[in-house]
Design a protein around this motif. Structure first.
Motif, mmCIF file in Angstrom:
data_model
loop_
_atom_site.group_PDB
_atom_site.id
_atom_site.type_symbol
_atom_site.label_atom_id
_atom_site.label_comp_id
_atom_site.label_asym_id
_atom_site.label_seq_id
_atom_site.Cartn_x
_atom_site.Cartn_y
_atom_site.Cartn_z
ATOM 1 N N THR A 65 27.561 27.125 47.865
ATOM 2 C CA THR A 65 26.840 28.020 48.018
ATOM 3 C C THR A 65 27.130 29.303 46.885
ATOM 4 N N LYS A 66 26.363 30.044 46.433
ATOM 5 C CA LYS A 66 26.359 30.970 45.309
ATOM 6 C C LYS A 66 26.421 32.383 46.291
ATOM 7 N N VAL A 67 27.709 32.763 45.826
ATOM 8 C CA VAL A 67 28.216 34.002 46.299
ATOM 9 C C VAL A 67 28.752 35.233 45.360
ATOM 10 N N SER A 68 28.754 36.199 45.919
ATOM 11 C CA SER A 68 29.437 37.476 45.192
ATOM 12 C C SER A 68 30.873 37.518 45.550
ATOM 13 N N HIS A 69 31.833 37.962 44.794
ATOM 14 C CA HIS A 69 33.182 38.096 44.866
ATOM 15 C C HIS A 69 33.313 38.968 46.081
ATOM 16 N N GLU A 70 32.506 40.067 46.301
ATOM 17 C CA GLU A 70 32.837 41.093 47.436
ATOM 18 C C GLU A 70 32.271 40.464 48.813
ATOM 19 N N GLU A 71 31.702 39.425 48.680
ATOM 20 C CA GLU A 71 31.083 38.920 50.090
ATOM 21 C C GLU A 71 31.962 37.874 50.872
ATOM 22 N N ILE A 72 33.255 37.541 50.168
ATOM 23 C CA ILE A 72 34.146 36.558 50.551
ATOM 24 C C ILE A 72 35.252 37.240 51.080
ATOM 25 N N LEU A 73 35.896 36.738 52.388
ATOM 26 C CA LEU A 73 37.286 36.948 52.728
ATOM 27 C C LEU A 73 37.989 35.430 52.824
ATOM 28 N N PHE A 74 39.296 35.914 52.549
ATOM 29 C CA PHE A 74 40.226 34.530 52.502
ATOM 30 C C PHE A 74 41.224 35.046 53.608
ATOM 31 N N GLU A 75 41.435 34.039 54.686
ATOM 32 C CA GLU A 75 42.530 34.597 55.881
ATOM 33 C C GLU A 75 42.215 36.123 56.236
ATOM 34 N N SER A 76 40.730 36.367 56.206
ATOM 35 C CA SER A 76 40.349 37.642 56.988
ATOM 36 C C SER A 76 40.637 38.796 55.801
ATOM 37 N N GLU A 77 40.932 38.558 54.755
ATOM 38 C CA GLU A 77 41.241 39.689 53.611
ATOM 39 C C GLU A 77 40.360 39.562 52.436
ATOM 40 N N PRO A 78 40.022 40.697 51.906
ATOM 41 C CA PRO A 78 39.123 40.537 50.524
ATOM 42 C C PRO A 78 39.922 39.917 49.467
ATOM 43 N N LEU A 79 39.125 39.428 48.526
ATOM 44 C CA LEU A 79 39.707 38.615 47.608
ATOM 45 C C LEU A 79 40.565 39.386 46.463
ATOM 46 N N ASP A 80 41.357 38.707 45.800
ATOM 47 C CA ASP A 80 41.976 39.335 44.818
ATOM 48 C C ASP A 80 40.853 40.101 43.754
ATOM 49 N N PRO A 81 41.460 41.143 42.680
ATOM 50 C CA PRO A 81 40.624 41.653 41.971
ATOM 51 C C PRO A 81 39.912 40.606 40.976
ATOM 52 N N PRO A 82 38.688 40.697 40.701
ATOM 53 C CA PRO A 82 37.826 39.274 39.797
ATOM 54 C C PRO A 82 38.448 39.541 38.283
ATOM 55 N N GLN A 83 37.940 38.635 37.616
ATOM 56 C CA GLN A 83 38.300 38.561 36.144
ATOM 57 C C GLN A 83 38.108 39.943 35.465
ATOM 58 N N GLY A 84 38.936 40.305 34.616
ATOM 59 C CA GLY A 84 39.057 41.617 33.998
ATOM 60 C C GLY A 84 40.420 42.545 34.733
ATOM 61 N N MET A 85 41.075 41.832 35.275
ATOM 62 C CA MET A 85 42.138 42.561 36.299
ATOM 63 C C MET A 85 43.095 43.056 35.223
ATOM 64 N N VAL A 86 43.544 44.350 35.268
ATOM 65 C CA VAL A 86 44.767 44.924 34.610
ATOM 66 C C VAL A 86 45.701 45.416 35.579
ATOM 67 N N ILE A 87 46.751 44.895 35.213
ATOM 68 C CA ILE A 87 48.199 45.088 35.976
ATOM 69 C C ILE A 87 49.204 45.846 35.180
ATOM 70 N N LEU A 88 49.522 46.862 36.094
ATOM 71 C CA LEU A 88 50.807 48.147 35.361
ATOM 72 C C LEU A 88 51.869 47.637 36.046
ATOM 73 N N MET A 89 52.980 47.293 35.234
ATOM 74 C CA MET A 89 54.084 46.564 35.934
ATOM 75 C C MET A 89 55.319 47.388 35.402
ATOM 76 N N HIS A 90 56.497 48.014 36.299
ATOM 77 C CA HIS A 90 57.695 48.310 35.779
ATOM 78 C C HIS A 90 58.525 47.136 35.546
ATOM 79 N N LYS A 91 58.475 46.765 34.549
ATOM 80 C CA LYS A 91 59.463 45.519 34.019
ATOM 81 C C LYS A 91 60.841 45.758 34.134
ATOM 82 N N PRO A 92 61.585 45.030 34.856
ATOM 83 C CA PRO A 92 63.127 45.093 34.999
ATOM 84 C C PRO A 92 63.694 44.275 33.810
ATOM 85 N N VAL A 93 65.260 44.992 33.591
ATOM 86 C CA VAL A 93 65.806 44.053 32.743
ATOM 87 C C VAL A 93 66.110 42.742 33.425
#
Length: 237
Positions: A44-72
């Motif tokens: 089935t052809k779907v849009s990212h925002e239409e789908i739930l996985f275990e009743s939760e919205p999907l993770d961000p689509p491609q193009g995701m940017v993460i800001l992390m506080h990297k530990p030593v």
């Protein structure tokens, strides 16, 4: 704006949720559902925002940017043989995404602070390219007291690191006290800050990146991260 439509099994596979061949079973078990309870099949052809996985919205689509506080103690590598990886701090399925999530440049194992990660290859290249002159600020603790001429040397654009032929671009040193400084650079050479201080006869005992472009860590504690709007990076590059 709604995202473009793609096959359900391809979408979930690219986000690391499951293998494409597993989608039919997960649909039968109602692990995968449509936000409006419409019927679904693997193709089935779907849009990212239409789908739930275990009743939760999907993770961000491609193009995701993460800001992390990297530990030593964590390394910016995909090789499990190198020890604890920064990717271990993310949800396990994110390591299965395609395209792969990678760090924007690297912080060495003993350096903490602001680290960006993304699955957008073009963005990664833009943020790491010296020609875009994205400023990065590091807080450094030094083994020995400053001599007093380091700021002038770093700002001159004439400092040549051991083993290299091209001088570092001008950098801005701000003195906090004799052994604590901040250094703003617009390059990302291998172990650059540590090597710059080594070139002037000192040794960095602790290093922390506090900002990248206009981005800071805010209230993030070591090991924590947040997904940020890629539009925020336009101001950083």
């Amino acid at each position: 704006m709604p995202s473009s439509k793609t096959r359900l099994d391809k979408l979930l596979g690219s986000l690391g949720y499951c293998a494409r061949k597993e989608v039919a079973v997960l649909l039968k078990e109602e692990v995968i559902t449509h936000i409006e309870n419409l019927p679904l099949k693997p193709d089935t052809k779907v849009s990212h925002e239409e789908i739930l996985f275990e009743s939760e919205p999907l993770d961000p689509p491609q193009g995701m940017v993460i800001l992390m506080h990297k530990p030593v103690g964590y390394v910016c590598s995909h090789d499990d043989g190198e020890g604890r990886l920064v990717y271990d701090l993310l949800p396990p399925r994110w390591r299965l995404r395609d395209p792969k999530i990678s760090t924007v440049g690297r912080l060495d194992k003993e350096t903490s602070g602001l680290l960006l990660l993304t699955d957008d290859g073009a963005l990664l290249h833009r943020l790491t390219s010296p020609k875009h002159k994205v400023p990065k600020v590091y807080e450094a603790t030094l083994d020995r007291a400053l001599k007093g001429d380091e700021g002038e040397i770093f700002a001159s654009g004439t400092l040549i690191l051991n083993g290299e032929k091209t001088p570092c671009l001008p950098a801005k040193l701000t003195v906090i006290d004799d052994t604590h400084v901040t250094l703003e650079i617009i390059e990302g050479r291998y172990h650059q800050v540590r090597r710059m201080f080594a070139a002037v006869g000192n040794h960095v005992t602790a290093l922390h990146r506090s900002s990248f472009g206009n981005l800071t860590l805010g209230d993030l504690k070591p090991g924590e991260y947040q997904v940020i709007d890629p539009l925020n990076l336009a101001k950083s590059s």
